[in-house]
Design an enzyme around this catalytic site. Structure first.
Site, mmCIF file in Angstrom:
data_model
loop_
_atom_site.group_PDB
_atom_site.id
_atom_site.type_symbol
_atom_site.label_atom_id
_atom_site.label_comp_id
_atom_site.label_asym_id
_atom_site.label_seq_id
_atom_site.Cartn_x
_atom_site.Cartn_y
_atom_site.Cartn_z
ATOM 1 C CG HIS A 52 -0.367 0.101 2.528
ATOM 2 N ND1 HIS A 52 0.393 -0.885 3.094
ATOM 3 C CD2 HIS A 52 -0.396 1.106 3.443
ATOM 4 C CE1 HIS A 52 0.789 -0.507 4.305
ATOM 5 N NE2 HIS A 52 0.334 0.705 4.531
ATOM 6 C CG HIS A 54 0.155 4.441 4.622
ATOM 7 N ND1 HIS A 54 -0.571 3.678 5.505
ATOM 8 C CD2 HIS A 54 -0.695 5.402 4.163
ATOM 9 C CE1 HIS A 54 -1.817 4.159 5.585
ATOM 10 N NE2 HIS A 54 -1.912 5.192 4.773
ATOM 11 C CG ASP A 56 5.023 3.084 7.269
ATOM 12 O OD1 ASP A 56 4.086 3.585 6.608
ATOM 13 O OD2 ASP A 56 4.864 2.138 8.067
ATOM 14 C CG HIS A 57 4.226 0.242 4.145
ATOM 15 N ND1 HIS A 57 4.066 -1.057 4.552
ATOM 16 C CD2 HIS A 57 3.827 1.008 5.190
ATOM 17 C CE1 HIS A 57 3.583 -1.077 5.786
ATOM 18 N NE2 HIS A 57 3.428 0.171 6.189
ATOM 19 C CG HIS A 108 -3.880 0.223 6.709
ATOM 20 N ND1 HIS A 108 -3.819 0.829 7.941
ATOM 21 C CD2 HIS A 108 -2.715 0.523 6.086
ATOM 22 C CE1 HIS A 108 -2.650 1.466 8.053
ATOM 23 N NE2 HIS A 108 -1.973 1.298 6.949
ATOM 24 C CG ASP A 125 0.756 -1.203 7.788
ATOM 25 O OD1 ASP A 125 1.673 -2.023 7.993
ATOM 26 O OD2 ASP A 125 0.948 0.027 7.740
ATOM 27 C CG HIS A 163 4.018 -1.566 11.443
ATOM 28 N ND1 HIS A 163 4.837 -0.472 11.627
ATOM 29 C CD2 HIS A 163 3.309 -1.318 10.314
ATOM 30 C CE1 HIS A 163 4.616 0.412 10.660
ATOM 31 N NE2 HIS A 163 3.693 -0.081 9.850
HETATM 32 FE FE FE Z 1 2.873 0.962 8.055
HETATM 33 ZN ZN ZN Z 2 0.189 1.731 6.504
#
Ligand code: FE
Ligand code: ZN
Length: 251
Positions: A52, A54, A56-57, A108, A125, A163
């Site tokens: 996805h 985001h 942090d990905h 998410h 996530d 995570h």
């Molecule tokens: Fe994340």
């Molecule tokens: Zn995420």
């Protein structure tokens, strides 16, 4: 094929797949740990998988592409800079000779996908050990359906989420069900792992329904607690799920 966790940021895992001299990464939020590992191990990057959009990905994708021009597989319904192969439900992605089936698991984010190649599941996530992602773009009904879809995979599935949230998820699970022995046992086990700085991920899907409150929305004890928090009667599993997710947001 081996799958290695590369810790990133505070609690992310970038999953690195390796086979011979080849490697692939899932959700590289940061290029630095990936490039360091590839260099140290003498590996060549072959592919990138994204679950996805985001930061942090996907934050490391541009820098990885500057080092190696490789296919970037990602969710067709999301805007992923650098994506070369948009994928959605039913597509097959072959990485290092292993084929993964794409699962649409929105909730998410709106277009979140997972990659399943028995017994391995990369689910970003969506499903966490004893928990689930927050609902940022989707609806409770969507995330609920996505979790049930993942929970229906074979019990020997190894779940690689992104995570290390397990202990905080279990603290919440214990608040929902103080008398659930599976939760207390999992807390003891996870504390031991984290005490040795060992990841609690991947985890085996079998048993997840025993301690993950978000998969226990049909349990009387869970429904009762959710109703107390919501201050109203909850008629369906989705309503129970939504109330649990709301409660967890402020937990
Ligand atoms: Fe994340
Ligand atoms: Zn995420």
């Amino acid at each position: 094929m081996q799958i290695i966790p590369l810790p990133a940021f505070r609690d992310n895992y970038i999953w690195l797949l390796r086979d011979g001299s080849r490697a692939a990464v899932v959700d590289p939020g940061d290029a630095a740990p990936v490039l360091a590992y590839l260099a140290a191990e003498g590996l060549t990057l072959d592919a990138i998988l994204i679950t996805h959009h985001h930061a942090d990905h996907i934050g490391g994708v541009a820098e990885l592409l500057a080092h190696a021009s490789v296919p970037v597989h990602g969710p067709a319904r999301e805007n992923i800079p650098g994506m070369t192969h948009p994928v959605s439900e039913g597509d097959a992605v072959t990485v290092l000779g292993k084929t993964f089936r794409v699962l649409d698991i929105p909730g998410h984010t709106g277009g979140h996908v997972g990659y399943y190649g028995a017994p391995v599941l990369f689910c970003g996530d969506t499903l966490f050990a004893a928990g689930c992602g927050r609902i940022f773009e989707g609806t409770p009904a969507q995330l609920f359906a996505s979790l049930e879809k993942l929970a229906a995979l074979p019990g020997d599935t190894q779940v690689y989420c992104t995570h290390e949230y397990t202990l905080s998820n279990l603290a919440f699970a214990a608040a929902v069900e103080p008398d659930n022995a599976a939760v207390s046992e999992r807390i003891a086990l996870s504390q031991k792992l984290r005490g040795n700085n060992t990841p609690t991920v991947p985890f085996r899907l079998a048993g997840e329904r025993n301690s993950n409150p978000f998969l226990r929305t049909r349990e009387t004890a869970v429904i009762r607690q959710a109703e107390i928090r919501a201050g109203q009667a909850l008629e369906t599993p989705v309503e129970v799920f939504a109330a649990l997710r709301e409660w967890k947001n402020g937990f």
